[in-house]
Design an enzyme around this catalytic site. Structure first.
Site, PDB file in Angstrom:
ATOM      1  N   ASP A 182       9.475  -2.511   3.453  1.00 35.74           N
ATOM      2  CA  ASP A 182       8.142  -2.044   3.862  1.00 35.74           C
ATOM      3  C   ASP A 182       7.342  -3.451   4.200  1.00 35.74           C
ATOM      4  O   ASP A 182       7.355  -4.157   3.377  1.00 35.74           O
ATOM      5  CB  ASP A 182       7.523  -1.245   2.606  1.00 35.74           C
ATOM      6  CG  ASP A 182       6.075  -0.737   2.999  1.00 35.74           C
ATOM      7  OD1 ASP A 182       5.445  -1.303   4.120  1.00 35.74           O
ATOM      8  OD2 ASP A 182       5.592   0.430   2.339  1.00 35.74           O
ATOM      9  N   LYS A 207      -2.794   0.331   8.689  1.00 34.81           N
ATOM     10  CA  LYS A 207      -3.224  -1.044   8.177  1.00 34.81           C
ATOM     11  C   LYS A 207      -3.406  -2.462   9.203  1.00 34.81           C
ATOM     12  O   LYS A 207      -4.111  -1.952  10.188  1.00 34.81           O
ATOM     13  CB  LYS A 207      -2.340  -1.554   7.071  1.00 34.81           C
ATOM     14  CG  LYS A 207      -2.135  -0.448   6.099  1.00 34.81           C
ATOM     15  CD  LYS A 207      -3.242   0.258   5.315  1.00 34.81           C
ATOM     16  CE  LYS A 207      -3.056   1.370   4.243  1.00 34.81           C
ATOM     17  NZ  LYS A 207      -1.984   2.423   4.257  1.00 34.81           N
TER      18      LYS A 207
HETATM   19  C1  LIG Z   1       2.564  -0.785   1.300  1.00 33.18           C
HETATM   20  C2  LIG Z   1       2.270   0.532   1.844  1.00 33.18           C
HETATM   21  N1  LIG Z   1       3.135   1.146   2.391  1.00 33.18           N
HETATM   22  C3  LIG Z   1       2.883   2.615   2.953  1.00 33.18           C
HETATM   23  C4  LIG Z   1       1.904   2.934   2.724  1.00 33.18           C
HETATM   24  C5  LIG Z   1       1.563   4.478   3.328  1.00 33.18           C
HETATM   25  O1  LIG Z   1       0.781   4.320   4.624  1.00 33.18           O
HETATM   26  P1  LIG Z   1       0.022   5.530   5.158  1.00 33.18           P
HETATM   27  O2  LIG Z   1      -1.069   5.659   4.226  1.00 33.18           O
HETATM   28  O3  LIG Z   1      -0.178   5.322   6.462  1.00 33.18           O
HETATM   29  O4  LIG Z   1       0.938   6.672   4.917  1.00 33.18           O
HETATM   30  C6  LIG Z   1       0.640   2.297   2.341  1.00 33.18           C
HETATM   31  C7  LIG Z   1      -0.866   2.730   2.276  1.00 33.18           C
HETATM   32  O5  LIG Z   1      -1.544   2.276   1.546  1.00 33.18           O
HETATM   33  C8  LIG Z   1       1.101   1.007   1.667  1.00 33.18           C
HETATM   34  O6  LIG Z   1       0.022   0.274   1.057  1.00 33.18           O
END
Ligand SMILES: Cc1ncc(COP(=O)(O)O)c(C=O)c1O
Length: 392
Positions: A182, A207
């Site tokens: 990620d 983000k």
């Molecule tokens: C590191 C990380 N990965 C994945 C996500 C999930 O993303 P989404 O809210 O677009 O589903 C977040 C959400 O805050 C995150 O901080």
């Protein structure tokens, strides 16, 4: 081309008849017709490129997917309806022909932990937690559990630990497992996991990539091996991004490199300011010379680009004092996201890691006086002035 150039040009300006729109239009059609049935049959068979049905392909999404593939140096990408959808479908694709077992970093975004514990584990996937920054522990976990996949964050949420993706990728490959990273916190501006040997890089595009607090989206960028399984699953499962959000994400990405540079610079200032403030117990930031992952940071992150997330512990504080401090902020926004143009604060115990039990949060090192800041593009002195007045 450099990442700043790719971010502005890749994927866009496909010829449409005799003209070329300077930005990709939003294709709202749910299905597409062709000259005759033979041609449509070829499109369905994927012998001829082109969209057939919006759950399979969409020209707006295709432009974003090409762009994301270029930025991450991947074979191809899938634009998903959220970051969580991107993580989930990546896990399904990675485990398709492998052992239904995952070694997962024990420091990750709360919903990712919940995805593993509440959805994958009950459906038969064995989950083994590991300190991803302890390479000996990772090696042991790979030998002991022989997982089908390893899941980690480039820079962990919210304590900003930095795992050695390159070393972990070597071990994961040797073990026949897939490595999913990620890359939300670092973006391809700082780290490109696929170039370090990972198989799939995932993003909450919500983000830094989209960057303006107005889109929910995800991206999964894969190597060649995992591209077709990922798209095949997506055609059935349908976690795809809407075309409007794809357009907004592409629009955001055009300035992401500029924003990222500025945000990283501002974050360095915020972190060093907090470190010298008497009201602060501890600061978590990758530029810190005493950071436990210092060597990995020096090897993997470019000088000066340490990300724009800063976490800190408020001195002698519990939830009440944290709430008071956060309530005093006038410029900095209290909200649960990150990576936007504006500076935001979040209380992990209440939002990003709310679903995690207090005991588990404690094990993860997330204390009740921890505050996470996503530093924006404002003038650094205005951000610091707001933080200063919040200390009272
Ligand atoms: C590191 C990380 N990965 C994945 C996500 C999930 O993303 P989404 O809210 O677009 O589903 C977040 C959400 O805050 C995150 O901080």
């Amino acid at each position: 081309m450099k990442i700043q150039t790719k971010a502005v040009h890749a994927g866009d300006r496909k010829k449409a008849g005799s003209f070329i729109p300077v930005t990709t239009p939003i294709y709202t059609a749910s299905s597409y017709s062709y000259g005759d049935m033979t041609e449509l049959d070829r499109v369905f068979a994927r012998e001829q490129a082109g969209p057939a049905y919006a759950r399979y392909d969409n020209p707006t999404n295709a432009a974003l997917e090409e762009l994301a593939g270029e930025l991450e140096g991947g074979h191809g990408a899938l634009a998903c309806s959220s970051g969580m959808a991107a993580i989930h479908i990546s896990m399904l694709a990675a485990l398709a022909d492998r052992r239904k077992s995952v070694v997962a970093a024990n420091a990750m975004y709360g919903a990712t932990v919940s995805l593993l514990m509440s959805i994958l584990e009950p459906s038969g996937v064995a989950v083994h937690w590991v300190d991803i920054c302890d390479l000996e522990a990772v090696k042991k976990a790979l030998e002991e559990h022989r997982p089908g996949a390893v899941l980690m964050e480039t820079v962990s949420n919210p304590l900003l630990r930095v795992g050695a993706i390159d070393r972990i990728a070597e071990m994961t490959k040797a073990a026949g497992a897939a490595l999913i990273v990620d890359n939300t916190f670092s973006t391809p501006m700082l780290v490109r996991p696929l170039e370090l040997g990972a198989n799939i890089a995932v993003h909450s595009a919500t983000k830094y990539l989209a960057g303006h607090g107005d889109v929910l989206g995800g991206l999964a960028v894969t190597d060649e091996e995992h591209y077709e399984p990922l798209r095949g699953f997506s055609r059935i499962y349908g976690p795809v991004l809407g075309p409007f959000e794809a357009y907004m994400t592409m629009r955001g990405i055009k300035t992401f490199a500029l924003r990222m540079e500025r945000q990283c610079k501002n974050a360095c200032q915020v972190a060093s300011w907090l470190a010298s403030h008497p009201g602060v117990e501890r600061v978590y930031f990758p530029a810190d010379p005493s950071h436990p992952d210092r060597q990995t940071i020096q090897r993997l992150l470019p000088e000066g680009l340490y990300g724009a997330m800063v976490s800190f512990e408020l001195k002698d504080a519990g939830q009440g004092e944290v709430f008071t401090w956060m309530d005093r902020l006038k410029l900095v926004v209290r909200a649960t996201s990150l990576g936007d143009v504006h500076t935001m604060v979040l209380y992990p115990s209440m939002s990003s890691h709310r679903e995690i039990s207090p005991k588990q949060r404690e094990r993860m090192g997330i204390r009740d006086n921890l505050i996470r800041i996503s530093v924006g593009i404002e003038a650094a002195e205005d951000i610091l002035a707001d933080l200063e007045q919040a200390f009272g």
